[in-house]
Design an enzyme around this catalytic site. Structure first.
Site, mmCIF file in Angstrom:
data_model
loop_
_atom_site.group_PDB
_atom_site.id
_atom_site.type_symbol
_atom_site.label_atom_id
_atom_site.label_comp_id
_atom_site.label_asym_id
_atom_site.label_seq_id
_atom_site.Cartn_x
_atom_site.Cartn_y
_atom_site.Cartn_z
ATOM 1 C CD GLU A 2 41.352 49.542 37.312
ATOM 2 O OE1 GLU A 2 42.017 49.079 38.261
ATOM 3 O OE2 GLU A 2 40.963 50.733 37.270
ATOM 4 C CE LYS A 61 37.516 48.379 43.372
ATOM 5 N NZ LYS A 61 38.766 47.889 42.757
ATOM 6 C CD GLU A 82 43.347 53.113 42.444
ATOM 7 O OE1 GLU A 82 42.217 52.578 42.447
ATOM 8 O OE2 GLU A 82 44.401 52.472 42.221
ATOM 9 C CB ALA A 133 33.947 41.467 41.045
ATOM 10 C CG HIS A 151 46.728 49.180 41.829
ATOM 11 N ND1 HIS A 151 47.380 48.429 42.791
ATOM 12 C CD2 HIS A 151 45.407 49.114 42.124
ATOM 13 C CE1 HIS A 151 46.497 47.914 43.623
ATOM 14 N NE2 HIS A 151 45.289 48.313 43.252
ATOM 15 C CG ASP A 170 38.661 47.808 39.093
ATOM 16 O OD1 ASP A 170 38.767 46.790 38.398
ATOM 17 O OD2 ASP A 170 39.447 48.082 40.020
ATOM 18 C CE LYS A 174 39.337 52.019 40.196
ATOM 19 N NZ LYS A 174 40.695 51.469 39.976
ATOM 20 C CE LYS A 195 45.169 47.313 48.010
ATOM 21 N NZ LYS A 195 44.370 47.913 46.906
ATOM 22 N NE ARG A 196 40.735 39.835 49.900
ATOM 23 C CZ ARG A 196 40.449 40.803 49.049
ATOM 24 N NH1 ARG A 196 41.380 41.243 48.210
ATOM 25 N NH2 ARG A 196 39.247 41.339 49.021
#
Length: 397
Positions: free
Chosen positions: A251, A196, A347, A46, A327, A225, A194, A81-82
């Site tokens: 989430e 998104k 996860e 998102a 996570h 999520d 799960k 991440k990034r």
């Protein structure tokens, strides 16, 4: 032999417990490595659709390898991440010399020493995440020295953990492909799915959740999520609408720092609220838990500074009767989840598999704790090939 009044015989030759130095070993060598794991395709959630972030194309990892005078060794990692991977590597390089000469058994002491070495940068965020590779490596070393899987060293409540998949349900994945991924995940032995949500148009989210629920059938665990996408009003309205799908949890419906909003939402819904993956210290989690902001806590050991603060979060969450769903980083979190008193969720991300020589066993909806000592993984040749920088400290034993 001598006899005491209770008629129990003891051997007089057995030495008594005598006071003496407690230290038994010391750290002599540390290696840091920075590598970048490329993803097969750009990933969007998102935050990408709303322009907050760019699609994710790679993950940065900082690995720490620690060896001691007596020949014990451990390995641990942190990730970003990034943006942030190179910064974390540089901060870890600055604090790494503080490990040399320390007894590897004194993990809590070393954690505090490393944390305070970089405290001018704060005690959360990157300053804490740079400590994680060392802390994880020390716990790996401790379990290896004991000849036990980390879960057993901590005291496992179970030998396997129910496991759900996330990687097949990103918003960048078309719905027909999501449904294919659902089918293949179930065939592989996954225990939950799960996907998104967080589209600008919630009608699209609703249609995707409905389609996945119909594909799974009633009763199969399904989570969604939102990745911090909604404001309080949107979250309240749409989460109520999603309750018809019997979700295991919703989430990150709100900004990860909105304690009060999450608490109000959690209190008003039958569906559980899960959050915590973006928090980067024990203290941040403690504030969330203190206001009852979630039903599931989702700490991430590399993000909170390692296993030492993660165990603190586990204890606080258990004391408050909360459920656990760590996570990412299943290679670490499998062991920690196995040591949680009440049944947690793990996860599943297959993304990290190329980094390691070993594989985890997924069967009957659960991930099984390996019988290998420590965390039970070693770096692969592919991980070495993806490495862009290394730094060593001390003398290799």
């Amino acid at each position: 032999m001598s006899m005491i009044e209770s008629n129990v015989y003891i051997d007089a030759k057995i030495p008594s417990m005598e006071a003496g130095p407690a230290s038994v070993d010391k750290i002599e060598w540390v290696k840091l490595s920075l590598l970048f794991l490329p993803l097969a395709a750009p990933i969007s959630d998102a935050k990408v659709l709303t322009g907050r972030q760019k699609p994710m194309t790679e993950i940065a990892f900082v690995f720490a390898e620690i060896r001691t005078r007596d020949g014990h060794e451990g390995i641990g990692f942190g990730y970003s991440k990034r943006a942030g991977g190179r910064g974390m590597f540089e901060h870890a390089k600055e604090i790494a010399p503080n490990l040399l000469g320390e007894d590897p058994n004194d993990i809590a002491k070393i954690f505090n020493k490393l944390l305070w070495a970089g405290a001018s940068m704060g005690r959360s965020g990157m300053a804490v995440q740079a400590v994680a590779p060392f802390d994880v490596a020390l716990w790996d070393l401790k379990a290896k020295r004991a000849g036990l899987p980390l879960a057993k060293l901590l005291g496992a409540h179970r030998d396997s953990v129910q496991c759900y998949n996330t990687s097949g349900g990103f918003l960048s994945t078309p719905l027909d492909k999501v449904l294919e991924n659902v089918e293949s995940s179930r065939a592989s032995g996954i225990g939950g799915i799960k996907i998104k949500v967080g589209q600008p148009d919630t009608a699209i989210d609703y249609a995707r959740v409905k389609a996945v629920r119909e594909k799974l059938g009633e009763g199969f665990p399904l989570m969604v999520d939102a990745n911090q996408q909604w404001d309080r009003v949107t979250a309240q309205r749409f989460c109520r609408k999603l309750e018809e799908f019997d979700l295991t949890w919703i989430e990150e419906p709100l900004d990860c720092q909105d304690h009060e909003g999450h608490a109000a939402l959690s209190a008003s819904l039958d569906t559980a609220i899960a959050t915590g993956e973006m928090l980067t210290s024990f203290e941040e989690h403690a504030r969330f838990i203190g206001v009852k902001a979630a039903d599931f806590v989702q700490p991430d050991a590399p993000r909170v500074g390692g296993i030492t603060p993660f165990l603190q979060i586990m204890n606080l969450a258990s004391f408050n009767g909360l459920k656990l769903a760590p996570h990412f980083a299943m290679e670490i979190h499998l062991h920690l989840s196995a040591a949680y008193p009440t049944e947690p969720w793990l996860e599943h991300f297959e993304w990290l598999e190329p980094l390691f020589n070993e594989r985890l066993e997924l069967r009957d909806g659960r991930m099984w704790v390996p019988n290998r000592p420590g965390l039970g993984f070693s770096l692969s040749e592919q991980a070495v090939a993806w490495t862009v920088a290394t730094e060593t400290f001390g003398t290799r034993p």
